[in-house]
Write a protein that holds these residues in place. Structure first.
Motif, PDB file in Angstrom:
ATOM      1  N   ASP A  97       0.823  -1.207   0.000  1.00 46.18           N
ATOM      2  CA  ASP A  97       0.000   0.000   0.000  1.00 46.18           C
ATOM      3  C   ASP A  97       0.859   1.261   0.000  1.00 46.18           C
ATOM      4  OD1 ASP A  97      -2.641   1.505   0.784  1.00 46.18           O
ATOM      5  OD2 ASP A  97      -1.205   2.087   2.323  1.00 46.18           O
ATOM      6  N   LYS A  98       1.967   1.259   0.753  1.00 48.13           N
ATOM      7  CA  LYS A  98       2.783   2.476   0.855  1.00 48.13           C
ATOM      8  C   LYS A  98       3.439   2.831  -0.473  1.00 48.13           C
ATOM      9  CE  LYS A  98       7.122   0.329   2.365  1.00 48.13           C
ATOM     10  NZ  LYS A  98       8.176   0.323   3.387  1.00 48.13           N
ATOM     11  N   LEU A  99       3.619   1.843  -1.343  1.00 48.34           N
ATOM     12  CA  LEU A  99       4.175   2.112  -2.664  1.00 48.34           C
ATOM     13  C   LEU A  99       3.092   2.574  -3.644  1.00 48.34           C
ATOM     14  CD1 LEU A  99       6.565   1.977  -4.656  1.00 48.34           C
ATOM     15  CD2 LEU A  99       6.015  -0.423  -5.034  1.00 48.34           C
ATOM     16  N   MET A 100       1.876   2.036  -3.495  1.00 48.41           N
ATOM     17  CA  MET A 100       0.816   2.282  -4.475  1.00 48.41           C
ATOM     18  C   MET A 100       0.052   3.576  -4.230  1.00 48.41           C
ATOM     19  SD  MET A 100       0.724  -0.074  -6.821  1.00 48.41           S
ATOM     20  CE  MET A 100      -0.918   0.152  -7.485  1.00 48.41           C
ATOM     21  N   PHE A 101      -0.371   3.823  -2.971  1.00 49.29           N
ATOM     22  CA  PHE A 101      -1.301   4.918  -2.697  1.00 49.29           C
ATOM     23  C   PHE A 101      -0.904   5.679  -1.438  1.00 49.29           C
ATOM     24  CE2 PHE A 101      -3.618   1.251  -4.435  1.00 49.29           C
ATOM     25  CZ  PHE A 101      -4.136   1.784  -5.600  1.00 49.29           C
ATOM     26  N   LYS A 102      -1.370   6.912  -1.353  1.00 49.02           N
ATOM     27  CA  LYS A 102      -1.298   7.634  -0.094  1.00 49.02           C
ATOM     28  C   LYS A 102      -2.415   7.138   0.825  1.00 49.02           C
ATOM     29  CE  LYS A 102       0.756  11.809  -2.025  1.00 49.02           C
ATOM     30  NZ  LYS A 102       0.607  13.272  -2.228  1.00 49.02           N
ATOM     31  N   SER A 103      -2.261   7.348   2.135  1.00 44.17           N
ATOM     32  CA  SER A 103      -3.218   6.835   3.111  1.00 44.17           C
ATOM     33  C   SER A 103      -4.629   7.334   2.819  1.00 44.17           C
ATOM     34  CB  SER A 103      -2.795   7.260   4.516  1.00 44.17           C
ATOM     35  OG  SER A 103      -3.716   6.803   5.472  1.00 44.17           O
ATOM     36  N   GLY A 104      -5.595   6.388   2.741  1.00 41.10           N
ATOM     37  CA  GLY A 104      -6.988   6.722   2.520  1.00 41.10           C
ATOM     38  C   GLY A 104      -7.318   7.194   1.119  1.00 41.10           C
ATOM     39  N   SER A 105      -6.347   7.058   0.185  1.00 35.89           N
ATOM     40  CA  SER A 105      -6.552   7.564  -1.181  1.00 35.89           C
ATOM     41  C   SER A 105      -6.544   6.420  -2.180  1.00 35.89           C
ATOM     42  CB  SER A 105      -5.434   8.559  -1.534  1.00 35.89           C
ATOM     43  OG  SER A 105      -5.472   8.893  -2.917  1.00 35.89           O
ATOM     44  N   TYR A 106      -7.150   6.676  -3.356  1.00 41.04           N
ATOM     45  CA  TYR A 106      -7.090   5.690  -4.428  1.00 41.04           C
ATOM     46  C   TYR A 106      -6.370   6.265  -5.654  1.00 41.04           C
ATOM     47  CZ  TYR A 106     -11.322   8.264  -5.824  1.00 41.04           C
ATOM     48  OH  TYR A 106     -12.224   9.243  -6.149  1.00 41.04           O
ATOM     49  N   SER A 107      -5.668   7.386  -5.469  1.00 39.65           N
ATOM     50  CA  SER A 107      -4.853   7.968  -6.536  1.00 39.65           C
ATOM     51  C   SER A 107      -3.488   7.274  -6.551  1.00 39.65           C
ATOM     52  CB  SER A 107      -4.671   9.467  -6.313  1.00 39.65           C
ATOM     53  OG  SER A 107      -5.919  10.127  -6.401  1.00 39.65           O
ATOM     54  N   ILE A 108      -3.093   6.777  -7.704  1.00 38.68           N
ATOM     55  CA  ILE A 108      -1.852   6.013  -7.825  1.00 38.68           C
ATOM     56  C   ILE A 108      -0.653   6.962  -7.818  1.00 38.68           C
ATOM     57  CG2 ILE A 108      -0.548   4.453  -9.329  1.00 38.68           C
ATOM     58  CD1 ILE A 108      -3.193   3.392 -10.357  1.00 38.68           C
ATOM     59  N   THR A 109       0.378   6.609  -7.044  1.00 39.67           N
ATOM     60  CA  THR A 109       1.576   7.438  -6.943  1.00 39.67           C
ATOM     61  C   THR A 109       2.441   7.292  -8.195  1.00 39.67           C
ATOM     62  OG1 THR A 109       2.909   5.695  -5.913  1.00 39.67           O
ATOM     63  CG2 THR A 109       1.564   7.080  -4.448  1.00 39.67           C
ATOM     64  N   PRO A 110       3.307   8.286  -8.485  1.00 42.80           N
ATOM     65  CA  PRO A 110       4.224   8.169  -9.634  1.00 42.80           C
ATOM     66  C   PRO A 110       5.110   6.927  -9.546  1.00 42.80           C
ATOM     67  CG  PRO A 110       4.157  10.435  -8.837  1.00 42.80           C
ATOM     68  CD  PRO A 110       3.392   9.611  -7.842  1.00 42.80           C
ATOM     69  N   LYS A 111       5.551   6.579  -8.341  1.00 43.66           N
ATOM     70  CA  LYS A 111       6.383   5.379  -8.177  1.00 43.66           C
ATOM     71  C   LYS A 111       5.587   4.132  -8.546  1.00 43.66           C
ATOM     72  CE  LYS A 111      10.150   3.320  -6.726  1.00 43.66           C
ATOM     73  NZ  LYS A 111      11.455   3.486  -7.418  1.00 43.66           N
ATOM     74  N   ALA A 112       4.311   4.094  -8.168  1.00 45.00           N
ATOM     75  CA  ALA A 112       3.475   2.940  -8.493  1.00 45.00           C
ATOM     76  C   ALA A 112       3.251   2.838  -9.997  1.00 45.00           C
ATOM     77  CB  ALA A 112       2.132   3.055  -7.779  1.00 45.00           C
ATOM     78  N   LYS A 113       3.115   3.973 -10.676  1.00 37.88           N
ATOM     79  CA  LYS A 113       2.942   3.935 -12.125  1.00 37.88           C
ATOM     80  C   LYS A 113       4.173   3.350 -12.811  1.00 37.88           C
ATOM     81  CE  LYS A 113      -0.438   7.665 -12.518  1.00 37.88           C
ATOM     82  NZ  LYS A 113      -0.754   8.997 -13.083  1.00 37.88           N
ATOM     83  N   GLU A 114       5.345   3.628 -12.250  1.00 34.47           N
ATOM     84  CA  GLU A 114       6.575   3.034 -12.785  1.00 34.47           C
ATOM     85  C   GLU A 114       6.536   1.511 -12.651  1.00 34.47           C
ATOM     86  OE1 GLU A 114      11.343   2.866 -11.711  1.00 34.47           O
ATOM     87  OE2 GLU A 114      10.086   4.436 -10.847  1.00 34.47           O
ATOM     88  N   VAL A 115       6.075   1.037 -11.476  1.00 31.19           N
ATOM     89  CA  VAL A 115       5.973  -0.406 -11.251  1.00 31.19           C
ATOM     90  C   VAL A 115       4.953  -1.024 -12.200  1.00 31.19           C
ATOM     91  CG1 VAL A 115       5.298  -2.184  -9.584  1.00 31.19           C
ATOM     92  CG2 VAL A 115       6.690  -0.244  -8.853  1.00 31.19           C
ATOM     93  N   LEU A 116       3.783  -0.411 -12.319  1.00 28.74           N
ATOM     94  CA  LEU A 116       2.736  -0.937 -13.189  1.00 28.74           C
ATOM     95  C   LEU A 116       3.192  -0.963 -14.648  1.00 28.74           C
ATOM     96  CD1 LEU A 116      -0.464   0.743 -11.673  1.00 28.74           C
ATOM     97  CD2 LEU A 116       0.309  -1.625 -11.408  1.00 28.74           C
ATOM     98  N   GLY A 117       3.999   0.010 -15.046  1.00 24.29           N
ATOM     99  CA  GLY A 117       4.515   0.023 -16.403  1.00 24.29           C
ATOM    100  C   GLY A 117       5.394  -1.181 -16.681  1.00 24.29           C
ATOM    101  N   LYS A 118       6.204  -1.580 -15.701  1.00 21.55           N
ATOM    102  CA  LYS A 118       7.074  -2.745 -15.874  1.00 21.55           C
ATOM    103  C   LYS A 118       6.260  -4.031 -15.912  1.00 21.55           C
ATOM    104  CE  LYS A 118      11.118  -0.548 -13.818  1.00 21.55           C
ATOM    105  NZ  LYS A 118      12.158  -0.586 -12.769  1.00 21.55           N
ATOM    106  N   VAL A 119       5.240  -4.109 -15.052  1.00 21.39           N
ATOM    107  CA  VAL A 119       4.359  -5.281 -15.073  1.00 21.39           C
ATOM    108  C   VAL A 119       3.614  -5.362 -16.403  1.00 21.39           C
ATOM    109  CG1 VAL A 119       2.322  -6.352 -14.016  1.00 21.39           C
ATOM    110  CG2 VAL A 119       4.089  -5.342 -12.570  1.00 21.39           C
TER     111      VAL A 119
END
Length: 290
Positions: A164-186
């Motif tokens: 969760d700490k990599l994907m979203f801020k607490s209580g949010s469903y907005s994806i972080t820039p770091k998470a978008k990098e991970v999702l791009g690789k997947v």
């Protein structure tokens, strides 16, 4: 005076050489530290692949043992039926209809034997595909923190857990820039195998949301919104086929750890990508058997 000048010149030359050597030494030290860090990262990736391979080998050994036992039973049935048919023929007391019935039984045993061999081939192919997929994912995400991303195979299904700490801020469903990098690789790995279907699951801990946050009222809403945010990003930003994706919210009800500790809560707050098995192949085998 001349002697003093020579001494000064010699001292200046030695100082310059010492300074240059010190800079070169520090540069080599930094290069060594960088190479050593890369080596440690590669060692960690190799260990993860070896662990996944060993787990698959253990499961495959168990399935192979069951199939071997079944194959032995079939061989015994073949031998018994062949012996019985030969005895009846020798005694000349078997009718043509009875002989035909026994022949059909033997043919059915042969068909079952072929069915088992087909199942073995399909199992071997699926295991190979899963192992290749895991290795490709680990290779694509190799420079990520193992505490934030976990890739595993369980009962023939590939799971990718992202914290969760990599994907979203607490209580949010907005994806972080770091998470978008991970999702791009997947996404790069998944696009290379267009037949693969997968589900994105949102998971939370058991802490209640304080008040309504946008459209969210509870952990059910939060987990669903996070899952749909991920599939939307994979579709619109990375071009994955939406017909191959599904989004699901699990809320707090599928924990992987104890919610009574902060560490356990952190482990439960995760996004899971489930690579779905291609069950249609096995259904086709069952149809052949029928």
């Amino acid at each position: 005076m001349k002697v003093s000048y020579l001494v000064l010149a010699a001292f200046t030359t030695v100082s310059m050489i010492s300074c240059v050597s010190s800079k070169k030494f520090k540069a080599e030290q930094a290069r060594y530290a960088e190479l050593n860090g890369r080596y440690d990262s590669l060692q960690n990736n190799l260990k993860g692949c070896e662990d996944a391979k060993a787990e698959e080998a253990r499961k495959r050994a168990g399935l192979q043992s069951d199939l071997d036992a079944l194959a032995k039973q079939l061989d015994l049935l073949k031998q018994n039926n062949t012996s019985a048919l030969k005895q009846l023929e020798d005694l000349s007391v078997i009718s043509s209809s009875q002989a035909e019935s026994i022949k059909k039984s033997l043919d059915n045993i042969g068909a079952k034997d072929a069915y088992i061999q087909d199942l073995q081939a399909q199992m071997a192919r699926k295991d190979s595909l899963n192992m290749a997929l895991v290795m490709n994912l680990k290779g694509a995400l190799g420079n990520m923190d193992d505490q934030d991303i976990n890739i595993k195979v369980d009962k023939g299904v590939v799971y990718v857990d992202i914290s969760d700490k990599l994907m979203f801020k607490s209580g949010s469903y907005s994806i972080t820039p770091k998470a978008k990098e991970v999702l791009g690789k997947v996404a790069t790995v998944l696009k290379a195998q267009p037949d693969i279907e997968f589900m994105v699951e949102g998971h939370t801990d058991n802490n209640e949301l304080r008040g309504n946050i946008g459209p969210m009222k509870d952990n059910w809403d939060l987990s669903v919104m996070r899952a749909t945010s991920v599939v939307r990003t994979l579709q619109k930003q990375y071009g994955l086929d939406p017909a191959k994706m599904a989004a699901a919210g699990r809320g707090e009800f599928k924990p992987v750890s104890d919610n009574t500790t902060s560490e356990g809560k952190a482990a439960n707050r995760r996004t899971r990508i489930v690579i779905l098995p291609q069950l249609d192949q096995f259904f086709k085998l069952l149809e052949k058997k029928a």
